[in-house]
Design an enzyme around this catalytic site. Structure first.
Site, PDB file in Angstrom:
ATOM      1  CG  HIS A 178     -11.804  -7.430   5.547  1.00  0.00           C
ATOM      2  ND1 HIS A 178     -10.747  -7.996   6.743  1.00  0.00           N
ATOM      3  CD2 HIS A 178     -11.375  -7.792   4.664  1.00  0.00           C
ATOM      4  CE1 HIS A 178      -9.848  -8.630   5.861  1.00  0.00           C
ATOM      5  NE2 HIS A 178     -10.176  -8.580   4.639  1.00  0.00           N
ATOM      6  CD  GLU A 213      -2.320  -2.210   1.456  1.00  0.00           C
ATOM      7  OE1 GLU A 213      -1.235  -2.124   2.200  1.00  0.00           O
ATOM      8  OE2 GLU A 213      -2.590  -3.021   1.483  1.00  0.00           O
TER       9      GLU A 213
END
Lengths: 331, 356
Positions: free
Chosen positions: A135, A66
Site C-alpha cells: 500500500h 484495475e
C-alpha cells in the site's frame, strides 16, 4: 462588486475532491470511476459526495478490476469522454500497467493523432502512514520512463486542485500521484472557482543561496524542515517542489543550481533509476561548470518498500537531509 | 457443453442450406457481395505473403481459412459502428472499409497505417493479446451514454481467452451493459499451442455464462451463419440489451506469421483436408452453383477487378514517400514536451551532419 477570490480552507484530499467536483460541474463528459468511489466516497474519501451530486452514471463504482476499468476508460477516452480513474493505492496499479504502457501512452502516436486518450489516473502513493504491505509504493519512475504519459505530483492543497484541473483538461494521459501522508497533514486556502496550475512547472517553496534541494509530494515538508534547521546554522536552501515529474522543469532546476552550485535530491522512491537520476542528468546538461560539489541523494533504498515496522528507516527524514546538506557544503 | 452450445450453420460443407432461419434475407446481391469480399481478402492475403517473401513488406500475419468469420462479422456492421481488430483481422477491416494501401503499409512498418479512413471507426490492431476487450467495453459504454444506436465489435482469438484482460473486459461490458459484440475466432491454435492445452472448456461460447451474457457457437467457415449471428448480436446491442459473445470456429491454414513454420507443431495435412472440405469460399461457390448464381463471366470479371485493386494498392504503398522521422516525435503528445523537442532537434542536427 468584490474582487476577492472566494476560498475554502481545505486539506490536500479535500482539494482533490474539489478539483474533480469543479470539472464534473464544468463538463458533462468528465467521469470519475474506480473501486469504492461511489457511495463510499473512496477509501480516502477523495470522491466524497460526488456520486450524490452527479449520479451513478458519472461517478461510477467499478468491478475490482484495475486492467478492466483502466482499459475501459481508455476506450471511453478514445470515444470522447474524459475519465478520471482512481487506483485505490498506487501499489495496486500493476494489473493496469499493460493497459497504460501499451495503449494509453501510445494511441496518439500509433494513430498520428487520430485517436487520443485524455484521461487521468489518480493514485495515492507513498509510505509513512503505517499501511499494510504493497500500500506504500512510490513508483513514479515506472511512469516517467513511459513515453506519452505526463506524471504530476502535488504537495499542497492549492496545487492539488490546480494541477488536477489542468490534468483533466490535458489532451493526453496524466498519472496524478497524491501523497497519502500529506492528505490531511495541512490545510490551505483553496479558491472555490476553477483555476489551473501549469503542468511542467515546479515551484520554489523556500528561497536560499547555498544549496538546492529538489523534492516532490510528501518529501517537500521534509525538505522544508531540514532547510529551516540549516537556516539556524547560517546555511540557506533553495527548496524546489518539482510538482511535475514528467516533463521536469528544466529551467527551474538549472536556475537554482546555477545559483547555489550545490544539490541535494530527495525522494522516497528507490534510488536506482529514480527520477532523481534524471534531475542530475539535467544538472549535468545545463549547469555542469556551476557545480561546487557532487550531487547528494537522500532516497528510499533499492529494497522493496518495507513492512511498516521498518518504514521509518526506509523513508528519508529531515535528519538525513541535514546530513546531506552538510556534506555538500563541506565538500 | 457442446450440446448446450451447438455449432450453428446456415449452409453445410456441401453448400446445402441447413437452416430455414434468414432464408428471406438471402438475395442474389448479398451472396455475390459476400462472395466478392471473400475472394478479395483471400487474394490480398496471398499477395501479402508473396510480398513478404520478396522483401517488399515485413513480417506478415496471414488469415487464409478465416475469411468466412471475418467477412461475415464485418459485413454485419453499420457505417458508424466501431471495430477493434487484432493483427490477424485485416480481412475484417478491409471488409469494413479500411484502405488496402494502409493495411499494406502497416505490414511495412508505417505509422500512417493506423489511421482509418475518414468517418470509419477502426482502431489500430491489438498486438498485445486481449487488451482490446476492455477498450471495446469503454467505447461501447460511451456510445450508449451518447444515446446512439452504434455498436462495437471486438475481435480476439482462442488464446486470448486465457488472458486476464479477456475476463476483465467481458465483465466490464456485462456490468456496464455495453453495446459490444465480442467476436472470437477459434482457430484452435495460439501460434503453436493447441486449444487442448489452452483450456479444459469444451467451447469458448460457454465462457459467456459467467457474465450472464448471451453467446453462440457458430461455424466460422460458414460466412452466412456468421453474418446472421453477428447481426443478431449487434441488434441486441443497438436495442440496449447489452453485450454478446460469438465463438466462430475456424482454422488458419498457414503459419501464425511469415516468421513461423507450422510443420514444427502440427501436421499440415489437416489444412489440406480442410481446404478440400469446408473451405469458406468453396462452400459459397457450391451454394452458388446449386442456386444458379455461379456466373463464370461475372466471377472472372470480379477477380480481375479485385486483382487490379490490390495491384494498385501495392503501387500506392510502394510510392509512399520514405518514412518521415519527424513523425516519430510529433504525435507522442498533442504538444511535444521539451525533452522530445530537444531530442528531435539534436537528431535532425546529427542527420544534417551526415549521421543516422
Amino acid at each position: 462588486m468584490s474582487t476577492a477570490v472566494k476560498t475554502n480552507t481545505l486539506t490536500l484530499v479535500q482539494a482533490v475532491t474539489d478539483g474533480m467536483r469543479t470539472m464534473l460541474r464544468e463538463h458533462d463528459d468528465v467521469l470519475v470511476l474506480g473501486e469504492d468511489v461511489g457511495v463510499n466516497g473512496g477509501v480516502f474519501r477523495a470522491t466524497d459526495g460526488l456520486q450524490s451530486e452527479f449520479g451513478e452514471t458519472r461517478v461510477m463504482d467499478t468491478p475490482l478490476s484495475e486492467a478492466g476499468f483502466t482499459g475501459a476508460a481508455i476506450g471511453m477516452a478514445v470515444n470522447g469522454l474524459r475519465p478520471v480513474v482512481e487506483i485505490q493505492f498506487l501499489g495496486f496499479v500493476y494489473p493496469a500497467y499493460e493497459q497504460i504502457m501499451t495503449h494509453a501512452s501510445r494511441i496518439r502516436a500509433r494513430t498520428m493523432g487520430h485517436y487520443s486518450v485524455p484521461m487521468v489516473i489518480r493514485a495515492p502513493y507513498g509510505a509513512g502512514v503505517r499501511a499494510p504491505e504493497i500500500h506504500s509504493d512510490s513508483i513514479e519512475a515506472l511512469f516517467t520512463h513511459m513515453p506519452g504519459i505526463k506524471v504530476v505530483c502535488p504537495s499542497s492543497p492549492y496545487d492539488a486542485k490546480g494541477l488536477l484541473v489542468a490534468s483533466i483538461e490535458d489532451p493526453d494521459p496524466v498519472i496524478f500521484l497524491e501523497p497519502m501522508k500529506s492528505y490531511r497533514s495541512s490545510r490551505e486556502e483553496v479558491p472555490e472557482d476553477k483555476y489551473t496550475v501549469k503542468i511542467g512547472k515546479g515551484k520554489r517553496v523556500m528561497e536560499g543561496d547555498d544549496v538546492s534541494i529538489f523534492a516532490w509530494g510528501a518529501m517537500v515538508p521534509v525538505a522544508e524542515k531540514a532547510a529551516k534547521e540549516m537556516t539556524e546554522q547560517g546555511v540557506t536552501c533553495d527548496v524546489i517542489d518539482l510538482r511535475t515529474l514528467y516533463p521536469l522543469d528544466k529551467d527551474l532546476i538549472a536556475e537554482s543550481v546555477q545559483k547555489t552550485g550545490r544539490t541535494v535530491i530527495l525522494h522516497e522512491a528507490h534510488r536506482t533509476g529514480g527520477v532523481g537520476s534524471e534531475i542530475q542528468s539535467i544538472i549535468n546538461d545545463t549547469s555542469f561548470l556551476y557545480q561546487k560539489a557532487p550531487v547528494e541523494y537522500v532516497t528510499g533504498f533499492d529494497t522493496p518498500v518495507p513492512f511498516f515496522a521498518y518504514e521509518d528507516h526506509y523513508l528519508p527524514t529531515s535528519n538525513r537531509v541535514v546530513q546531506a546538506i552538510q556534506k555538500v557544503i563541506n565538500f | 457443453m457442446e450440446n448446450q452450445f451447438p455449432m450453428k450453420q446456415w449452409i453445410d460443407e456441401e453448400g446445402n442450406v441447413v437452416s430455414e432461419e434468414f432464408q428471406k434475407n438471402v438475395t442474389e446481391d448479398l451472396v455475390k457481395q459476400i462472395y466478392r469480399q471473400l475472394v478479395r481478402i483471400r487474394s490480398f492475403d496471398r499477395k501479402c505473403i508473396s510480398l513478404q517473401r520478396q522483401g517488399r513488406i515485413g513480417t506478415y500475419a496471414p488469415f487464409e481459412g478465416q475469411e468466412g468469420a471475418q467477412v461475415g462479422s464485418a459485413y454485419a456492421l453499420k457505417d458508424n459502428d466501431w471495430m477493434y481488430p487484432t493483427y490477424r483481422d485485416h480481412g475484417a477491416t478491409m471488409t469494413f472499409g479500411h484502405s488496402l494501401k494502409n493495411i499494406l503499409a502497416y505490414w511495412n512498418g508505417r505509422n500512417e497505417a493506423c489511421v482509418p479512413p475518414e468517418g470509419r471507426h477502426i482502431f489500430p490492431p491489438a498486438v498485445p493479446i486481449a487488451t482490446q476487450l476492455p477498450h471495446a467495453a469503454g467505447t461501447a459504454f460511451a456510445e450508449k451514454r451518447k444515446g446512439t444506436e452504434n455498436a462495437v465489435i471486438c475481435y480476439f482469438g482462442d488464446g486470448a481467452t486465457s488472458e486476464g484482460d479477456f475476463h476483465e473486459g467481458m465483465n466490464m461490458a456485462s456490468v456496464l451493459q455495453a453495446p459490444v459484440v465480442y467476436f472470437n475466432q477459434n482457430n484452435s491454435f495460439a501460434i503453436s499451442v493447441p486449444i487442448s492445452k489452452q483450456m479444459r472448456s469444451k467451447t469458448i461460447a460457454q465462457k459467456a455464462l459467467s457474465y450472464d451474457m448471451p453467446s453462440v457457437r457458430v461455424d466460422g467457415n460458414d460466412v452466412f451463419a456468421v453474418y446472421f449471428e453477428t447481426q443478431k448480436a449487434l441488434d441486441r446491442a443497438r436495442k440496449g440489451e447489452g453485450p454478446s459473445l460469438i465463438e466462430a470456429v475456424t482454422w488458419r491454414y498457414g503459419a501464425h506469421t511469415t516468421a513461423d513454420d507450422p510443420t514444427k507443431y502440427r501436421d499440415q495435412k489437416e489444412s489440406d483436408t480442410r481446404r478440400e472440405k469446408g473451405d469458406p469460399i468453396l462452400r459459397v461457390e457450391l451454394y452458388m452453383k446449386k442456386h444458379g448464381l455461379y456466373d463464370e463471366a461475372w466471377i472472372e470479371k470480379m477477380k480481375e477487378e479485385v486483382s487490379s485493386e490490390i495491384d494498385q494498392a501495392i503501387e500506392e504503398m510502394e510510392a509512399m514517400p520514405k518514412a518521415n522521422p519527424e513523425d516519430l516525435f510529433d504525435y507522442v503528445f498533442e504538444k511535444p514536451t521539451w525533452t522530445i523537442e530537444e531530442q528531435k532537434k539534436a537528431y535532425f542536427a546529427s542527420l544534417e551532419r551526415g549521421g543516422m
